[in-house]
Design a protein around this motif. Sequence first.
Motif, PDB file in Angstrom:
ATOM      1  N   PRO A 102       0.806  -1.223   0.000  1.00  0.00           N
ATOM      2  CA  PRO A 102       0.000   0.000   0.000  1.00  0.00           C
ATOM      3  C   PRO A 102       0.836   1.269   0.000  1.00  0.00           C
ATOM      4  CG  PRO A 102      -0.180  -1.134   2.116  1.00  0.00           C
ATOM      5  CD  PRO A 102       0.502  -2.064   1.178  1.00  0.00           C
ATOM      6  N   LEU A 103       2.043   1.220   0.567  1.00  0.00           N
ATOM      7  CA  LEU A 103       2.899   2.399   0.547  1.00  0.00           C
ATOM      8  C   LEU A 103       3.340   2.749  -0.875  1.00  0.00           C
ATOM      9  CD1 LEU A 103       5.068   1.720   3.721  1.00  0.00           C
ATOM     10  CD2 LEU A 103       3.472   3.625   3.395  1.00  0.00           C
ATOM     11  N   ILE A 104       3.600   1.729  -1.694  1.00  0.00           N
ATOM     12  CA  ILE A 104       3.927   1.985  -3.097  1.00  0.00           C
ATOM     13  C   ILE A 104       2.723   2.600  -3.799  1.00  0.00           C
ATOM     14  CG2 ILE A 104       4.544   0.930  -5.306  1.00  0.00           C
ATOM     15  CD1 ILE A 104       6.098  -1.200  -3.688  1.00  0.00           C
ATOM     16  N   TYR A 105       1.543   2.037  -3.550  1.00  0.00           N
ATOM     17  CA  TYR A 105       0.329   2.573  -4.176  1.00  0.00           C
ATOM     18  C   TYR A 105       0.068   4.010  -3.735  1.00  0.00           C
ATOM     19  CZ  TYR A 105      -4.583   3.217  -5.329  1.00  0.00           C
ATOM     20  OH  TYR A 105      -5.776   3.718  -5.810  1.00  0.00           O
ATOM     21  N   GLU A 106       0.224   4.279  -2.452  1.00  0.00           N
ATOM     22  CA  GLU A 106       0.002   5.640  -1.953  1.00  0.00           C
ATOM     23  C   GLU A 106       1.002   6.613  -2.560  1.00  0.00           C
ATOM     24  OE1 GLU A 106      -1.456   3.633   2.227  1.00  0.00           O
ATOM     25  OE2 GLU A 106       0.359   4.882   2.211  1.00  0.00           O
ATOM     26  N   THR A 107       2.240   6.163  -2.723  1.00  0.00           N
ATOM     27  CA  THR A 107       3.251   7.015  -3.348  1.00  0.00           C
ATOM     28  C   THR A 107       2.865   7.330  -4.785  1.00  0.00           C
ATOM     29  OG1 THR A 107       4.994   6.080  -1.949  1.00  0.00           O
ATOM     30  CG2 THR A 107       5.692   7.201  -3.955  1.00  0.00           C
ATOM     31  N   LEU A 108       2.490   6.299  -5.531  1.00  0.00           N
ATOM     32  CA  LEU A 108       2.049   6.526  -6.911  1.00  0.00           C
ATOM     33  C   LEU A 108       0.836   7.446  -6.948  1.00  0.00           C
ATOM     34  CD1 LEU A 108       2.420   2.862  -8.219  1.00  0.00           C
ATOM     35  CD2 LEU A 108       3.737   4.830  -9.026  1.00  0.00           C
ATOM     36  N   GLY A 109      -0.080   7.250  -6.003  1.00  0.00           N
ATOM     37  CA  GLY A 109      -1.270   8.078  -5.962  1.00  0.00           C
ATOM     38  C   GLY A 109      -0.966   9.549  -5.752  1.00  0.00           C
ATOM     39  N   CYS A 110       0.143   9.834  -5.101  1.00  0.00           N
ATOM     40  CA  CYS A 110       0.523  11.219  -4.841  1.00  0.00           C
ATOM     41  C   CYS A 110       1.438  11.811  -5.915  1.00  0.00           C
ATOM     42  CB  CYS A 110       1.214  11.325  -3.480  1.00  0.00           C
ATOM     43  SG  CYS A 110       0.108  11.052  -2.082  1.00  0.00           S
ATOM     44  N   LEU A 111       1.986  10.979  -6.776  1.00  0.00           N
ATOM     45  CA  LEU A 111       2.932  11.456  -7.793  1.00  0.00           C
ATOM     46  C   LEU A 111       2.392  11.395  -9.212  1.00  0.00           C
ATOM     47  CD1 LEU A 111       6.280   9.811  -6.535  1.00  0.00           C
ATOM     48  CD2 LEU A 111       5.426  12.126  -6.091  1.00  0.00           C
ATOM     49  N   VAL A 112       1.441  10.499  -9.472  1.00  0.00           N
ATOM     50  CA  VAL A 112       1.023  10.208 -10.847  1.00  0.00           C
ATOM     51  C   VAL A 112      -0.344  10.814 -11.152  1.00  0.00           C
ATOM     52  CG1 VAL A 112       0.431   8.359 -12.461  1.00  0.00           C
ATOM     53  CG2 VAL A 112       2.382   8.082 -10.913  1.00  0.00           C
ATOM     54  N   ASP A 113      -0.386  11.624 -12.203  1.00  0.00           N
ATOM     55  CA  ASP A 113      -1.639  12.140 -12.739  1.00  0.00           C
ATOM     56  C   ASP A 113      -2.050  11.291 -13.943  1.00  0.00           C
ATOM     57  OD1 ASP A 113      -2.368  14.349 -11.123  1.00  0.00           O
ATOM     58  OD2 ASP A 113      -0.781  15.563 -12.023  1.00  0.00           O
ATOM     59  N   PRO A 114      -3.327  11.340 -14.350  1.00  0.00           N
ATOM     60  CA  PRO A 114      -3.762  10.585 -15.523  1.00  0.00           C
ATOM     61  C   PRO A 114      -2.867  10.877 -16.736  1.00  0.00           C
ATOM     62  CG  PRO A 114      -5.673  11.432 -14.382  1.00  0.00           C
ATOM     63  CD  PRO A 114      -4.470  12.036 -13.697  1.00  0.00           C
ATOM     64  N   GLY A 115      -2.388   9.812 -17.364  1.00  0.00           N
ATOM     65  CA  GLY A 115      -1.533   9.958 -18.533  1.00  0.00           C
ATOM     66  C   GLY A 115      -0.050  10.021 -18.233  1.00  0.00           C
ATOM     67  N   ASP A 116       0.315  10.228 -16.974  1.00  0.00           N
ATOM     68  CA  ASP A 116       1.738  10.231 -16.622  1.00  0.00           C
ATOM     69  C   ASP A 116       2.329   8.843 -16.838  1.00  0.00           C
ATOM     70  OD1 ASP A 116       1.823  12.872 -15.938  1.00  0.00           O
ATOM     71  OD2 ASP A 116       1.753  12.540 -13.765  1.00  0.00           O
ATOM     72  N   GLU A 117       3.576   8.805 -17.255  1.00  0.00           N
ATOM     73  CA  GLU A 117       4.253   7.537 -17.522  1.00  0.00           C
ATOM     74  C   GLU A 117       5.247   7.207 -16.414  1.00  0.00           C
ATOM     75  OE1 GLU A 117       4.052   8.123 -22.397  1.00  0.00           O
ATOM     76  OE2 GLU A 117       5.989   8.171 -21.360  1.00  0.00           O
ATOM     77  N   VAL A 118       5.295   5.933 -16.056  1.00  0.00           N
ATOM     78  CA  VAL A 118       6.228   5.450 -15.038  1.00  0.00           C
ATOM     79  C   VAL A 118       7.012   4.290 -15.635  1.00  0.00           C
ATOM     80  CG1 VAL A 118       6.510   4.514 -12.717  1.00  0.00           C
ATOM     81  CG2 VAL A 118       4.643   6.122 -13.196  1.00  0.00           C
ATOM     82  N   LEU A 119       8.334   4.356 -15.564  1.00  0.00           N
ATOM     83  CA  LEU A 119       9.184   3.312 -16.121  1.00  0.00           C
ATOM     84  C   LEU A 119       9.241   2.119 -15.173  1.00  0.00           C
ATOM     85  CD1 LEU A 119      12.194   5.472 -17.387  1.00  0.00           C
ATOM     86  CD2 LEU A 119      10.044   4.959 -18.553  1.00  0.00           C
ATOM     87  N   VAL A 120       9.063   0.923 -15.748  1.00  0.00           N
ATOM     88  CA  VAL A 120       9.119  -0.323 -14.985  1.00  0.00           C
ATOM     89  C   VAL A 120      10.078  -1.259 -15.696  1.00  0.00           C
ATOM     90  CG1 VAL A 120       7.822  -2.306 -14.133  1.00  0.00           C
ATOM     91  CG2 VAL A 120       6.747  -0.045 -14.172  1.00  0.00           C
ATOM     92  N   PHE A 121      11.032  -1.816 -14.956  1.00  0.00           N
ATOM     93  CA  PHE A 121      12.048  -2.686 -15.546  1.00  0.00           C
ATOM     94  C   PHE A 121      11.604  -4.145 -15.417  1.00  0.00           C
ATOM     95  CE2 PHE A 121      14.752   0.880 -13.674  1.00  0.00           C
ATOM     96  CZ  PHE A 121      14.607   1.662 -14.819  1.00  0.00           C
TER      97      PHE A 121
END
Length: 397
Positions: A102-121
């Motif tokens: 949930p901490l990862i989700y909460e972090t994403l929820g505070c950093l990511v707006d609709p359409g923002d891209e996040v790199l995943v390896f």
Amino acid sequence: MKFSTRAKNMEASATLAISGKAKAMKREGKPVISFGAGEPDFTSPKAALDAAKDAIDRGETHYTPATGIPELKEEVAKYYERRFGLKYKFNKEVIIGSGAKPLIYETLGCLVDPGDEVLVFAPAWVSYVEQIKLCDGKPVIIDTTKSGFLPDPSAIEASITPNTKGMLINTPSNPVGVVYPEDELSKIADIAIKHDLWIIYDEIYERLVYDGQKHINIVSLRPELRDRTILINGASKAFAMTGWRIGYALGPEEAMGKIGDFQGHLTSNPSSIAQWAAVGALRGADEDVKRMHGAFDERRRKMISLLKEIPDISFVEPKGAFYVFVDIRNCLGKTYEGKMIDSDIKFCELALENKYIAIVPGSAFLTSGFVRFSYANSMEEIEEGIKRFKEMVKAVK
């Protein structure tokens, strides 16, 4: 009943699905050996159990502050200063959550707006992509299978667009067990600084490294990343406390304030008793961690030696976490017990149905043609389970 597009597009956790099916078959009396879930088979340390019992006796059964009790936040801050030389203000830059997930989700929820891209390896833990999508972001997958399961800096650069917001880094990694070396992390740091990107640094397996490898905290390596990095850790893996559901995040004060507010609306506080158990673990379970680390290393060596005896498969020897990511592509397009193996998912289904071994398909980690074994099992289970796996691979035609 009509469901949201978000709910309809969400994929279930393959690791939990495999684990659940394996447990159901066990209840039916089947001799299932599960290599599915990433869960130590050890009992939580005595220091954690005693601290929990004491907390119950004291009546610590009420709400706590939403971001965690001060005592645990302070222990986490002390741990990071001891282990990595990093100083975080426990009351403003540390958050305790109901697990790392949930901490990862909460972090994403505070950093990511609709359409923002996040790199995943990729290969990557099953929940990263789904959590990004739940925040209406766009996961951008960078394949690492051809670069030793480490992201090629040129591939990272080529994937960055004006919409790129940040990246998720997991080391030691799940599912491969690769440990990111210093030079690799430094190159990634340069890219993050150049393009003004956030880093979510998942180091939940940081105590589980082997063969003389060293886990490197990226903020300790490059202090200039401190204001753009959220560190994710927890008690689950190193302290064998999966069921207690205690994770912790550390980061810059402004970001942690937002994440704390998000958590307040999402989960409120983590379990009060579990928090006190984690205090006990951080204060008094270091010897237990070393003992469990030794056992994991012994099991790792055993699994590696047994897998090396099996033809038609290959794998990169893991140096961290407690997984082996096995390449079964030579088995695809062939048959087992008269049934076509058209995917890694089908391979895992046949393994569970016919050999009673539960393994996770690589597709769940964004990398088809592989399967993940966890060696967080007893030595007896490892020996018997790999024996069954060997029998199955040899019977593929």
